[in-house]
Structure formats: structure tokens, C-alpha cells
Design a protein around this motif. Structure first.
Motif, PDB file in Angstrom:
ATOM      1  N   PRO A 215       5.661  17.725  -4.912  1.00  0.00           N
ATOM      2  CA  PRO A 215       6.472  18.631  -5.733  1.00  0.00           C
ATOM      3  C   PRO A 215       7.854  18.795  -5.103  1.00  0.00           C
ATOM      4  N   GLU A 216       8.861  19.047  -5.931  1.00  0.00           N
ATOM      5  CA  GLU A 216      10.248  19.093  -5.468  1.00  0.00           C
ATOM      6  C   GLU A 216      10.457  20.085  -4.330  1.00  0.00           C
ATOM      7  N   LYS A 217       9.784  21.230  -4.366  1.00  0.00           N
ATOM      8  CA  LYS A 217      10.019  22.267  -3.360  1.00  0.00           C
ATOM      9  C   LYS A 217       9.673  21.802  -1.949  1.00  0.00           C
ATOM     10  N   TYR A 218       8.816  20.775  -1.830  1.00  0.00           N
ATOM     11  CA  TYR A 218       8.410  20.294  -0.504  1.00  0.00           C
ATOM     12  C   TYR A 218       9.245  19.113  -0.022  1.00  0.00           C
ATOM     13  N   LYS A 219      10.030  18.552  -0.907  1.00  0.00           N
ATOM     14  CA  LYS A 219      10.896  17.440  -0.494  1.00  0.00           C
ATOM     15  C   LYS A 219      12.103  17.946   0.288  1.00  0.00           C
ATOM     16  N   LYS A 220      12.599  19.144  -0.106  1.00  0.00           N
ATOM     17  CA  LYS A 220      13.728  19.790   0.571  1.00  0.00           C
ATOM     18  C   LYS A 220      14.870  18.792   0.744  1.00  0.00           C
ATOM     19  N   ASN A 221      15.381  18.688   1.955  1.00  0.00           N
ATOM     20  CA  ASN A 221      16.503  17.776   2.195  1.00  0.00           C
ATOM     21  C   ASN A 221      16.059  16.450   2.796  1.00  0.00           C
ATOM     22  N   HIS A 222      14.766  16.188   2.763  1.00  0.00           N
ATOM     23  CA  HIS A 222      14.258  14.944   3.347  1.00  0.00           C
ATOM     24  C   HIS A 222      14.592  13.750   2.451  1.00  0.00           C
ATOM     25  N   VAL A 223      14.871  12.640   3.063  1.00  0.00           N
ATOM     26  CA  VAL A 223      15.155  11.394   2.347  1.00  0.00           C
ATOM     27  C   VAL A 223      14.079  10.379   2.720  1.00  0.00           C
ATOM     28  N   TYR A 224      13.450   9.817   1.709  1.00  0.00           N
ATOM     29  CA  TYR A 224      12.352   8.884   1.974  1.00  0.00           C
ATOM     30  C   TYR A 224      12.874   7.575   2.559  1.00  0.00           C
ATOM     31  N   THR A 225      12.290   7.157   3.660  1.00  0.00           N
ATOM     32  CA  THR A 225      12.538   5.837   4.232  1.00  0.00           C
ATOM     33  C   THR A 225      11.189   5.208   4.553  1.00  0.00           C
TER      34      THR A 225
ATOM     35  N   LEU B  71       0.805  -1.221   0.000  1.00  0.00           N
ATOM     36  CA  LEU B  71       0.000   0.000   0.000  1.00  0.00           C
ATOM     37  C   LEU B  71       0.838   1.271   0.000  1.00  0.00           C
ATOM     38  N   PHE B  72       2.106   1.159   0.310  1.00  0.00           N
ATOM     39  CA  PHE B  72       2.922   2.361   0.452  1.00  0.00           C
ATOM     40  C   PHE B  72       3.187   3.066  -0.875  1.00  0.00           C
ATOM     41  N   LYS B  73       2.940   2.381  -1.987  1.00  0.00           N
ATOM     42  CA  LYS B  73       3.082   3.042  -3.285  1.00  0.00           C
ATOM     43  C   LYS B  73       2.062   4.167  -3.441  1.00  0.00           C
ATOM     44  N   PHE B  74       0.960   4.113  -2.685  1.00  0.00           N
ATOM     45  CA  PHE B  74      -0.070   5.142  -2.789  1.00  0.00           C
ATOM     46  C   PHE B  74       0.258   6.394  -1.983  1.00  0.00           C
ATOM     47  N   VAL B  75       1.168   6.277  -1.022  1.00  0.00           N
ATOM     48  CA  VAL B  75       1.467   7.416  -0.148  1.00  0.00           C
ATOM     49  C   VAL B  75       2.960   7.750  -0.132  1.00  0.00           C
ATOM     50  N   ASN B  76       3.704   7.203  -1.080  1.00  0.00           N
ATOM     51  CA  ASN B  76       5.143   7.449  -1.141  1.00  0.00           C
ATOM     52  C   ASN B  76       5.389   8.899  -1.555  1.00  0.00           C
ATOM     53  N   TRP B  77       5.718   9.734  -0.583  1.00  0.00           N
ATOM     54  CA  TRP B  77       5.830  11.170  -0.867  1.00  0.00           C
ATOM     55  C   TRP B  77       6.957  11.489  -1.849  1.00  0.00           C
ATOM     56  N   SER B  78       7.969  10.627  -1.936  1.00  0.00           N
ATOM     57  CA  SER B  78       9.066  10.892  -2.872  1.00  0.00           C
ATOM     58  C   SER B  78       8.599  10.817  -4.319  1.00  0.00           C
ATOM     59  N   GLU B  79       7.472  10.145  -4.556  1.00  0.00           N
ATOM     60  CA  GLU B  79       6.913  10.024  -5.904  1.00  0.00           C
ATOM     61  C   GLU B  79       5.927  11.136  -6.227  1.00  0.00           C
ATOM     62  N   PHE B  80       5.236  11.659  -5.215  1.00  0.00           N
ATOM     63  CA  PHE B  80       4.106  12.548  -5.484  1.00  0.00           C
ATOM     64  C   PHE B  80       4.288  14.003  -5.047  1.00  0.00           C
TER      65      PHE B  80
END
Length: 401
Positions: free
Chosen positions: A288-298, A277-286
Motif C-alpha cells: 500500500p502507498e502509505k508503506y512505500k514512503k520515500n523508498h525507491v525500489y531497486t 522470481l522478483f515479480k512475486f516480491v516486488n514491493w513497489s507493486e504490492f
């Protein structure tokens, strides 16, 4: 006298500590936001204190204090306000008094409150629905669904689905002279969660498909799988909501077992079988770049919680979990997200997924905004942001409903 002075001094220190908590630099009306955050933190502290002393549950303290903001169904020169019920589910109607030859649009309103708190009786919601009915000449029906923990999942959802389906009956729409092609479902915060789920369920029900023209979701929380989204991390201490506070309240919708919120705080609450189910909420995929900042998806740690809560993998609790084929049938959508809000990324992920499957979405992102602004539009503390969001929402309804 000494005891009272000591208590007063303690609460003055507590209030000073809360009100001087840092807020983001670009936030609108920072002192008002600090004051609201301080009031909420102190209320939560009192709730925890009373619960630890065995006097009253945490959520009951908050509910009791919020009663001061409840309103009665008072009509005015423009709108008739009526409290009634649909099969023992309380609803409040707002009916325009002006004569009209045309059938009216309608808005089904679902209040927020983390599934544990709140009511359509709150003064800010009453003002919102009254203004909506007056400006749009619309029928507004607000739902007082059952609250957790007394009534856990799916009680709140069942009430909202029942009221919506009951209202959509031809004879009921005819009674209130509602145009069946101009109906919107609206909700804020957890009310937005419920509104999103009700819309999904109805659009995928052959008997109700196409009956909802629009949905309006105000800073909704839309998933409970991953509690470490970038916005969860950036705003874990507020403003307004803290991560610990909201997880504690939301978990009450599932269980009163304290094991779940503790696991959710560590992002270790999901079972091994939820991995797909995590493919539906994987923030690294969905996101926008400006909100990812320096976060790394785990990916969250799976399978560490011994207790079993099947509801955690239920899309009726987390509307982001439905697949794309179910999303593509959804109606015209209006979503508000606020920059300084723990639920910001839930809304942004949903917007990305809806647009990817062709749903028409109007997105209002408030760079200086905070969660719950629509709840702060009346005394003693109100935010101009809440008034602006209220106006933007009503203007969108005027143009699209």
C-alpha cells in the motif's frame, strides 16, 4: 574482586547502552520494549563473544539461556497436556477435559525462532495453546520440529508436513474426536513461514486438498530474496529484532557458511537465474502507498555470490514465490502484521497477493506493534500487546473455525 567489578561495570554500561536505544515514538509500552530489546541484544552479544572465543556457538548460547522459560506438560482442571511423538517428532497435545457431544475443532501450532531457536515448551506458547484449547474446546497439537544448523532446510518443514499429514488421518482425528472440517494451522514468525508453506503444499496435494479450513500467520517472514524491503531498512536496528541478527540466524537454516549472511546483508546473495522470481516480491507493486514512503525500489544485485545455494529459489523456503494459480486455492486466512517490525512488508505483500486472487483474508495490523509480541506474555517481561494479540487471535478462531 577487581575482575568481578570490572565485568559488572561493563555489563551495566552495555545494558544502559542497549536500553536507551531509540524506539519509534508511537510504540506501545516503550520501556518494556526497550528492556526486551536490551536483553535480546545482550544475549546476542554474549553469543558472539562466546563464539569468537571458541567456547560455544552463537545460537547455542541463546538456546541455553532460553531453557529457563521451558515448561513441562502439566495438566490443569480444564486441559490435559501430553507430550508424545509422531515417528520421533515431538508433539504436545492440549486436550479439553469438558465432555462434548460434538466433535472438536483443532489447531496445529508451529512455533517461531528463525528455524534455529524455540520450542512449544516455552511458557508463552504453552499459555497460548492451553488458553486456545480451553476457550475453544479445541484439540491443539504443537510441533517441536528439528532445528538448524544441525538440521538445515528442509528438515523443519518436513517435520511439520509429516505431523500435519499424520494428524489428518481419519483414525487419528477420530481418536481425539476432531471435526475434520474444522482444522487450522497457526504459526508465528518463522513458524508462520512454515505454516504458510505447509498450507500451500497440502492445498496443492490432491490427497489433502480442502482438509485445512484456515491458516493463521502471526507476523510471518515469507521471502528471502530481497533484504532491502522498506521495513527491513526502517527497522534494521530494531526494536526487538535487528536486521543483522535475523539474517545471521535465518542463513543458518540454509548453510553455516559465513559468506551467505555477509552477502545477504548487502542484498547481493541471489543468483542471476532468480531474476524471474522478483515479480512475486516486488514491493513497489504490492505494498500500500502509505508503506512505500520515500523508498525507491531497486532490484537486488544478482550473480555476485560465487557460492551456489539452490534453496534460495525454493518456494518451500519463501512461500511468496508460488504463482497466483497456487495461491488461489488457499483457505480462509488470518494475518497479523506489526508496524514496527522488520517482517511487516512480507505480510503486507502476501495479503495483497492473496486478495488479488480472491482468497478471503482477515488482516490485523497493529500500528504500535513489534515483532514477537506473542512470545512476551509471561514473566519476567510481558507486553500488553502480546495479551491483546492472543485474545484477538482466539476470538478470530471462535468466529471462523
Amino acid at each position: 574482586m577487581g575482575y568481578k567489578t570490572l565485568c559488572l561495570g561493563f555489563f551495566c554500561i552495555l545494558f544502559a547502552y542497549c536500553i536507551y536505544s531509540p524506539v519509534p515514538e508511537n510504540i506501545e509500552e516503550p520501556w518494556k520494549v526497550r528492556t526486551i530489546s536490551a536483553i535480546i541484544k545482550i544475549t546476542s552479544f554474549l553469543g558472539t563473544l562466546c563464539e569468537n572465543m571458541g567456547l560455544m556457538k552463537h545460537e547455542d548460547v541463546i538456546t541455553t539461556l532460553s531453557l529457563v522459560h521451558f515448561t513441562k506438560p502439566v495438566s490443569d482442571e480444564n486441559v490435559t497436556v501430553i507430550d508424545t511423538d509422531f515417528s520421533n517428532i515431538p508433539v504436545r497435545f492440549y486436550l479439553p477435559k469438558r465432555k462434548s457431544e460434538r466433535q472438536r475443532p483443532a489447531v496445529i501450532f508451529i512455533h517461531g525462532g528463525a528455524f534455529v531457536l524455540g520450542s512449544y515448551k516455552m511458557s508463552a506458547y504453552d499459555d497460548l495453546n492451553r488458553l486456545t484449547a480451553n476457550k475453544l474446546e479445541a484439540v491443539v497439537v504443537a510441533i517441536d520440529y528439528r532445528l538448524a544448523p544441525k538440521y538445515p532446510f528442509p528438515a523443519a518443514l518436513e517435520d511439520c508436513v509429516y505431523v500435519t499429514k499424520f494428524f489428518l488421518q481419519e483414525k487419528v482425528l477420530a481418536k481425539y474426536r476432531v471435526d475434520p472440517s474444522r482444522i487450522c494451522i497457526m504459526g508465528d514468525s518463522s513458524g508462520g513461514t512454515l505454516a504458510a508453506t505447509v498450507t500451500q503444499l497440502l492445498q496443492n496435494d490432491p490427497n489433502f486438498k480442502g482438509r485445512i479450513k484456515a491458516q493463521a500467520l502471526m507476523y510471518p517472514g515469507l521471502q528471502s530474496l530481497d533484504t532491502f524491503l522498506p521495513s527491513h531498512q526502517e527497522y534494521q536496528h530494531g526494536p526487538v529484532l535487528t536486521r543483522e541478527m535475523i539474517i545471521k540466524l535465518l542463513c543458518l537454516y540454509v548453510t553455516e557458511d559465513q559468506v551467505l549472511p555477509q552477502a545477504a546483508l548487502r542484498n547481493e546473495h541471489m543468483p542471476e537465474e532468480s531474476r524471474h522470481l522478483f515479480k512475486f516480491v516486488n514491493w513497489s507493486e504490492f505494498l500500500p502507498e502509505k508503506y512505500k514512503k520515500n523508498h525507491v525500489y531497486t532490484e537486488p544485485v544478482l550473480g555476485k555470490l560465487n557460492a551456489s545455494y539452490p534453496v534460495l529459489v525454493d518456494s518451500r523456503l519463501s512461500p511468496l514465490l508460488v504463482n497466483d494459480s497456487q495461491l488461489q486455492s488457499l483457505p480462509l486466512t488470518y494475518i497479523v502484521t506489526c508496524e514496527h517490525d522488520i517482517f511487516r512488508d512480507d505480510g503486507l505483500i502476501y495479503i495483497s497477493r492473496l486478495r488479488n486472487v480472491g482468497v478471503q483474508v482477515t488482516h490485523e495490523h497493529v500500528e504500535k506493534g513489534v515483532h514477537g509480541a506473542l512470545s512476551f506474555t509471561s514473566a519476567p517481561v510481558f507486553l500488553n500487546l502480546g495479551l491483546k494479540l492472543r485474545d484477538k487471535y482466539i476470538n478470530w478462531l471462535e468466529e471462523n473455525l
